[in-house]
Design a protein around this motif. Structure first.
Motif, PDB file in Angstrom:
ATOM      1  N   THR A  18      44.610  40.240  47.198  1.00 33.74           N
ATOM      2  CA  THR A  18      44.432  40.574  45.785  1.00 33.74           C
ATOM      3  C   THR A  18      45.779  40.798  45.112  1.00 33.74           C
ATOM      4  O   THR A  18      45.938  40.526  43.929  1.00 33.74           O
ATOM      5  N   ALA A  19      46.745  41.297  45.874  1.00 36.05           N
ATOM      6  CA  ALA A  19      48.063  41.554  45.287  1.00 36.05           C
ATOM      7  C   ALA A  19      48.720  40.253  44.848  1.00 36.05           C
ATOM      8  O   ALA A  19      49.259  40.153  43.728  1.00 36.05           O
ATOM      9  N   ARG A  20      48.709  39.233  45.734  1.00 34.43           N
ATOM     10  CA  ARG A  20      49.335  37.961  45.361  1.00 34.43           C
ATOM     11  C   ARG A  20      48.547  37.284  44.229  1.00 34.43           C
ATOM     12  O   ARG A  20      49.120  36.658  43.345  1.00 34.43           O
ATOM     13  N   ALA A  21      47.216  37.395  44.280  1.00 37.71           N
ATOM     14  CA  ALA A  21      46.403  36.821  43.203  1.00 37.71           C
ATOM     15  C   ALA A  21      46.727  37.491  41.874  1.00 37.71           C
ATOM     16  O   ALA A  21      46.827  36.826  40.833  1.00 37.71           O
ATOM     17  N   ALA A  22      46.917  38.801  41.902  1.00 35.53           N
ATOM     18  CA  ALA A  22      47.258  39.529  40.674  1.00 35.53           C
ATOM     19  C   ALA A  22      48.600  39.056  40.112  1.00 35.53           C
ATOM     20  O   ALA A  22      48.758  38.903  38.895  1.00 35.53           O
ATOM     21  N   ASP A  23      49.577  38.811  41.006  1.00 40.68           N
ATOM     22  CA  ASP A  23      50.887  38.315  40.548  1.00 40.68           C
ATOM     23  C   ASP A  23      50.753  36.960  39.870  1.00 40.68           C
ATOM     24  O   ASP A  23      51.354  36.708  38.814  1.00 40.68           O
ATOM     25  N   VAL A  24      49.965  36.072  40.473  1.00 35.93           N
ATOM     26  CA  VAL A  24      49.800  34.727  39.905  1.00 35.93           C
ATOM     27  C   VAL A  24      49.098  34.793  38.553  1.00 35.93           C
ATOM     28  O   VAL A  24      49.461  34.074  37.614  1.00 35.93           O
ATOM     29  N   LEU A  25      48.120  35.690  38.450  1.00 36.21           N
ATOM     30  CA  LEU A  25      47.319  35.780  37.229  1.00 36.21           C
ATOM     31  C   LEU A  25      47.941  36.702  36.183  1.00 36.21           C
ATOM     32  O   LEU A  25      47.436  36.782  35.055  1.00 36.21           O
ATOM     33  N   HIS A  26      49.016  37.398  36.576  1.00 37.58           N
ATOM     34  CA  HIS A  26      49.703  38.330  35.667  1.00 37.58           C
ATOM     35  C   HIS A  26      48.758  39.447  35.198  1.00 37.58           C
ATOM     36  O   HIS A  26      48.690  39.787  34.015  1.00 37.58           O
ATOM     37  N   VAL A  27      47.993  39.983  36.146  1.00 35.55           N
ATOM     38  CA  VAL A  27      47.142  41.135  35.879  1.00 35.55           C
ATOM     39  C   VAL A  27      47.394  42.150  36.984  1.00 35.55           C
ATOM     40  O   VAL A  27      48.096  41.875  37.957  1.00 35.55           O
ATOM     41  N   SER A  28      46.779  43.333  36.852  1.00 35.84           N
ATOM     42  CA  SER A  28      46.962  44.356  37.881  1.00 35.84           C
ATOM     43  C   SER A  28      46.047  44.096  39.070  1.00 35.84           C
ATOM     44  O   SER A  28      45.013  43.434  38.946  1.00 35.84           O
ATOM     45  N   GLN A  29      46.446  44.649  40.245  1.00 34.02           N
ATOM     46  CA  GLN A  29      45.621  44.486  41.434  1.00 34.02           C
ATOM     47  C   GLN A  29      44.253  45.150  41.261  1.00 34.02           C
ATOM     48  O   GLN A  29      43.239  44.560  41.667  1.00 34.02           O
ATOM     49  N   PRO A  30      44.166  46.359  40.660  1.00 33.70           N
ATOM     50  CA  PRO A  30      42.830  46.951  40.444  1.00 33.70           C
ATOM     51  C   PRO A  30      41.936  46.068  39.569  1.00 33.70           C
ATOM     52  O   PRO A  30      40.722  46.012  39.782  1.00 33.70           O
ATOM     53  N   ALA A  31      42.531  45.364  38.595  1.00 28.57           N
ATOM     54  CA  ALA A  31      41.728  44.487  37.738  1.00 28.57           C
ATOM     55  C   ALA A  31      41.137  43.333  38.546  1.00 28.57           C
ATOM     56  O   ALA A  31      39.979  42.940  38.353  1.00 28.57           O
TER      57      ALA A  31
END
Length: 291
Positions: A18-31
């Motif tokens: 989820t952390a790497r996905a959040a970076d790619v999507l430019h959102v927070s990990q909790p989101a």
């Protein structure tokens, strides 16, 4: 379930966390985690197992991911199609043609068209005329080139071209000594015939009947190219479109004019109630030029 949730799921699957996905999507990990949970609730099954703080896809999650990938491939195709339409009008052409013109007129027309339209995608199929008609009537293809015996309901029809019939014979055949072939010359000859529904075959049979001539059909085929190949192999003689016979002349096959004159007549057909694209209009112009 919404497209954003599916996109987040896909990013988690392709990036592993989820952390790497959040970076790619430019959102927070909790989101990201929240959207995955909302997607699981809407689907009614778990997409991941949480083992020692890490997400492991469930079997259901892996199956769902396969479907998601197919959907995103479709979206990628749609983006490409939209770009082609934006830049070139209708960004692709789907053409179906009877076999007799698929090895001569069509390649010449396509070459000329593609020289000036290199980014237009082309789909081409050579089929029996009845199959071509069905593909066009159903809207799967933009243009069909067919023989005139087709059912004309459900398609827009335009006269295309007619080609005078010639008699094809194997090299060294006794009829090669004649400058023009008449029905009386064919009495008793082994004959490679077109399909019974072919208009030209029916006209030829009427000519033979009036002349009191009996030919001996040894093979029937809907394809002029097959007749040429069989003639070149020495199996018999047949009535062909001279354009179709071009590759076989001097390679086992000889052509002679046939009297009285018979013709292969062809039509252009398009789907009903559909305005032709700029690309289709240009291709038809090239097609007529290739004749």
């Amino acid at each position: 379930m919404n497209l954003r949730q599916v996109e987040v799921f896909r990013m988690v699957m392709t990036n592993g966390t989820t952390a790497r996905a959040a970076d790619v999507l430019h959102v927070s990990q909790p989101a990201v985690s929240k959207m995955i949970q909302e997607l699981e609730r809407s689907l009614g099954f778990d997409l991941f197992q949480r083992i020692k703080g890490r997400l492991q896809p469930t079997q259901e999650g892996q199956l769902f991911f396969r479907e998601v990938e197919q959907a995103f491939l479709g979206l990628t195709h749609l983006r490409g199609a939209a770009a082609r339409i934006r830049d070139y009008g209708s960004g692709e052409l789907r053409i179906a043609c009877l076999s007799a013109l698929s090895t001569n007129v069509l390649p010449r027309a396509l070459h000329a068209f593609m020289q000036s339209n290199p980014n237009v995608g082309i789909t081409f199929q050579a089929r029996m005329s009845s199959n071509v008609r069905d593909l066009v009537a159903s809207g799967q293809f933009d243009l069909g080139i067919v023989a005139d015996e087709i059912d004309r309901t459900g398609v827009e029809v335009e006269e295309f071209a007619q080609f005078r019939v010639a008699l094809a014979m194997p090299q060294g055949h006794p009829l090669e000594a004649l400058d023009v072939i008449h029905p009386s010359d064919l009495d008793g000859q082994k004959f490679i015939a077109l399909a019974p529904e072919d208009t030209t075959r029916r006209e030829a049979e009427a000519v033979f009947e009036r002349a009191g001539v009996t030919v001996r059909p040894v093979i029937e085929t809907p394809y002029s190219t097959t007749i040429c190949a069989m003639v070149a192999a020495g199996i018999g003689i047949g009535l062909v479109n001279p354009l179709t016979a071009e590759p076989y002349v001097d390679h086992g096959l000889v052509l002679r004019p046939f009297e009285p004159a018979l013709h292969f007549r062809t039509l252009l057909i398009t789907p009903p109630n559909r305005l032709p694209s700029r690309n289709l209009e240009e291709f038809i112009k090239q097609l007529r030029g290739a004749i």
